[in-house]
Design an enzyme around this catalytic site. Sequence first.
Site, PDB file in Angstrom:
ATOM      1  N   CYS A  79       0.814  -1.336  -0.067  1.00 45.06           N
ATOM      2  CA  CYS A  79      -0.020  -0.181   0.064  1.00 45.06           C
ATOM      3  C   CYS A  79       0.617   1.191   0.301  1.00 45.06           C
ATOM      4  O   CYS A  79       1.906   1.261   0.675  1.00 45.06           O
ATOM      5  CB  CYS A  79      -0.765   0.295   1.436  1.00 45.06           C
ATOM      6  SG  CYS A  79      -1.787   1.148   1.041  1.00 45.06           S
ATOM      7  N   CYS A  82       1.042   3.490   4.045  1.00 45.83           N
ATOM      8  CA  CYS A  82       1.957   3.069   5.435  1.00 45.83           C
ATOM      9  C   CYS A  82       3.388   3.331   5.131  1.00 45.83           C
ATOM     10  O   CYS A  82       3.599   2.112   4.465  1.00 45.83           O
ATOM     11  CB  CYS A  82       1.782   2.160   6.000  1.00 45.83           C
ATOM     12  SG  CYS A  82       0.167   3.041   7.313  1.00 45.83           S
ATOM     13  N   GLN A 286      -8.259  19.574   9.607  1.00 49.15           N
ATOM     14  CA  GLN A 286      -6.945  18.852   9.836  1.00 49.15           C
ATOM     15  C   GLN A 286      -7.844  17.043   9.862  1.00 49.15           C
ATOM     16  O   GLN A 286      -8.859  16.714  10.906  1.00 49.15           O
ATOM     17  CB  GLN A 286      -6.721  18.977  11.122  1.00 49.15           C
ATOM     18  CG  GLN A 286      -5.897  20.108  11.215  1.00 49.15           C
ATOM     19  CD  GLN A 286      -4.996  20.176  10.168  1.00 49.15           C
ATOM     20  OE1 GLN A 286      -4.653  19.248  10.008  1.00 49.15           O
ATOM     21  NE2 GLN A 286      -4.088  21.354  10.008  1.00 49.15           N
ATOM     22  N   CYS A 412       4.804  21.562   7.292  1.00 50.53           N
ATOM     23  CA  CYS A 412       4.384  20.335   7.881  1.00 50.53           C
ATOM     24  C   CYS A 412       5.437  19.743   6.541  1.00 50.53           C
ATOM     25  O   CYS A 412       5.698  18.629   6.916  1.00 50.53           O
ATOM     26  CB  CYS A 412       3.019  19.822   7.021  1.00 50.53           C
ATOM     27  SG  CYS A 412       3.009  20.537   4.641  1.00 50.53           S
TER      28      CYS A 412
HETATM   29  N1  SAH Z   1      -4.200  26.233   9.781  1.00 51.83           N
HETATM   30  C1  SAH Z   1      -4.725  25.313   8.461  1.00 51.83           C
HETATM   31  C2  SAH Z   1      -4.172  24.756   7.984  1.00 51.83           C
HETATM   32  C3  SAH Z   1      -3.516  25.191   6.449  1.00 51.83           C
HETATM   33  S1  SAH Z   1      -2.725  24.095   5.405  1.00 51.83           S
HETATM   34  C4  SAH Z   1      -5.859  25.061   9.151  1.00 51.83           C
HETATM   35  O1  SAH Z   1      -6.199  24.123  10.569  1.00 51.83           O
HETATM   36  O2  SAH Z   1      -6.621  25.074   8.470  1.00 51.83           O
HETATM   37  C5  SAH Z   1      -1.854  25.527   4.345  1.00 51.83           C
HETATM   38  C6  SAH Z   1      -2.926  26.170   3.571  1.00 51.83           C
HETATM   39  O3  SAH Z   1      -2.553  27.107   2.693  1.00 51.83           O
HETATM   40  C7  SAH Z   1      -4.171  25.376   2.834  1.00 51.83           C
HETATM   41  O4  SAH Z   1      -5.266  26.203   3.141  1.00 51.83           O
HETATM   42  C8  SAH Z   1      -3.806  25.689   1.251  1.00 51.83           C
HETATM   43  O5  SAH Z   1      -4.547  26.640   0.150  1.00 51.83           O
HETATM   44  C9  SAH Z   1      -2.649  27.472   2.081  1.00 51.83           C
HETATM   45  N2  SAH Z   1      -2.349  28.074   0.355  1.00 51.83           N
HETATM   46  C10 SAH Z   1      -1.444  28.139  -0.032  1.00 51.83           C
HETATM   47  N3  SAH Z   1      -0.917  28.135  -1.037  1.00 51.83           N
HETATM   48  C11 SAH Z   1      -1.077  30.147  -0.355  1.00 51.83           C
HETATM   49  C12 SAH Z   1      -0.906  31.507  -0.596  1.00 51.83           C
HETATM   50  N4  SAH Z   1      -0.209  31.766  -1.377  1.00 51.83           N
HETATM   51  N5  SAH Z   1      -1.330  32.585   0.048  1.00 51.83           N
HETATM   52  C13 SAH Z   1      -2.090  31.887   1.386  1.00 51.83           C
HETATM   53  N6  SAH Z   1      -2.502  30.988   1.883  1.00 51.83           N
HETATM   54  C14 SAH Z   1      -2.205  29.807   0.735  1.00 51.83           C
END
Ligand code: SAH
Length: 457
Positions: A79, A82, A286, A412
């Site tokens: 898979c 993992c 999340q 991340c």
């Molecule tokens: N903290 C957020 C998750 C962040 S993930 C939560 O918990 O919901 C990263 C986010 O950045 C995603 O939602 C993505 O759509 C956004 N993103 C990607 N490129 C971006 C940019 N250039 N400017 C603003 N947001 C952006």
Amino acid sequence: MEYKKNDMLTVTIEDMGHDGEGIGKVDGYTVFVKDAVIGDTVQAKIMKAKKNYGYARLMEIITPSPDRVEPLCPYARQCGGCQIQALSYEKQLEYKENKIRNNLIRIGGFSADELPMEPIIGMENPFHYRNKAQFPVGVDKEGNIVTGFYAGRTHSIINNRRCYLGVEVNEKILDIVVDYMEKYHVPAYEESSGKGLVRHVLIRYGFHSKEIMVCLVVNGNRLPASEHLVEELRKIPGMTSITMNVNRERTNVILGREVKLLWGRAYITDTIGNIKYQISPLSFYQVNPVQTEKLYGKALEFADLSGGETVWDLYCGIGTISLFLAQKAKQVYGVEIVPAAIEDARRNAALNGIKNAEFYVGKAEEVLPEKYEKQGIYADVIVVDPPRKGCEESVLHTMVKMQPKRIVYVSCDSATLARDLKWLCGNGYEIQRIVGCDMFSETVHVECVVLMSKVEK
Ligand code: SAH
């Protein structure tokens, strides 16, 4: 020594790479062996040979590593989900901590002793942690309906309804869906021809609310005899939302834009900390609710708010961090590129009676400079949670110009994190605290939160 394709060799695995592959050396020649873990001595066959290194297939484990465990999932090796289930959880955490540290040293140029790393935040139960699963549906060679997960790097479906990362009720739901399809001759979608109907089954489970959502992604506008599917699914305790999503495009994108309600509500609710969220099939949310609470709790702790601060949350998604922060700050501003996510953020703010959070749709690299240059906005604390590619340099520039006391960087991908921290450290900030958080056990991914503060001159 140089090796060539199909050569067999015996190698002891001494390290693990970014994708979880085992790494060992034989007479100065480096071999990468997928599925081998640190401490294993294995027999491997060279599949692709370069001058100084090669990629080999694990043929036999000669001496298993003391840290090797029997994967719970019989499909773990095939898979694509993992990568490191064969490694004990304790060692998985060590591997992830090292990954962060090594990137900060190698890419960030920091020295090991100047990195204030705290012990990684692990999971209490490293299985069944995901609140969301998207199972592809297809047919096998004999024409049977199959569902499960894609094999690594392919689109062939491994017929496995029992994934150990997801919640246990997934299996029951998939059984019902497949029974319904067989009984009422509802065809699975075939990627090769673009024919057939059911493409994916999306399942979401609210860990706190215990509410369940099932959404069938369909290559058409209608699901035949869907009342029979509904009748069976609604017997499951907690079933709250049954929908279909229309996706008629020949694409790898799982969801289309239109959602049709089949039964119940169009969304489920759940909470992170004391904030309530409405989650529809299309919403981002999340996937590991337990660890998210810990990760964002750390971000909040690092932000160290006392109630009077103005805080910016860049890349705010549906505002999870923003709403967390808003409870302790004077004003929070969130910026996010996806309009639907901002709609969710605003709705969730209203749902929780939070009035001091304002959200802007746009690119962080455009919105932030504009607000700063034209409107002279201000920040005591800036939180960023960018996608894997990290922050645009122009965002970092504006951040530094805004002179916040603290920057909290949620990441991340520790490689781009290291690059961005290096830039910030060269421009007036210093690292105070670093902590990893395991959101995706059994896989190679790891999240990290860093607290930076402005260097006082
Ligand atoms: N903290 C957020 C998750 C962040 S993930 C939560 O918990 O919901 C990263 C986010 O950045 C995603 O939602 C993505 O759509 C956004 N993103 C990607 N490129 C971006 C940019 N250039 N400017 C603003 N947001 C952006």
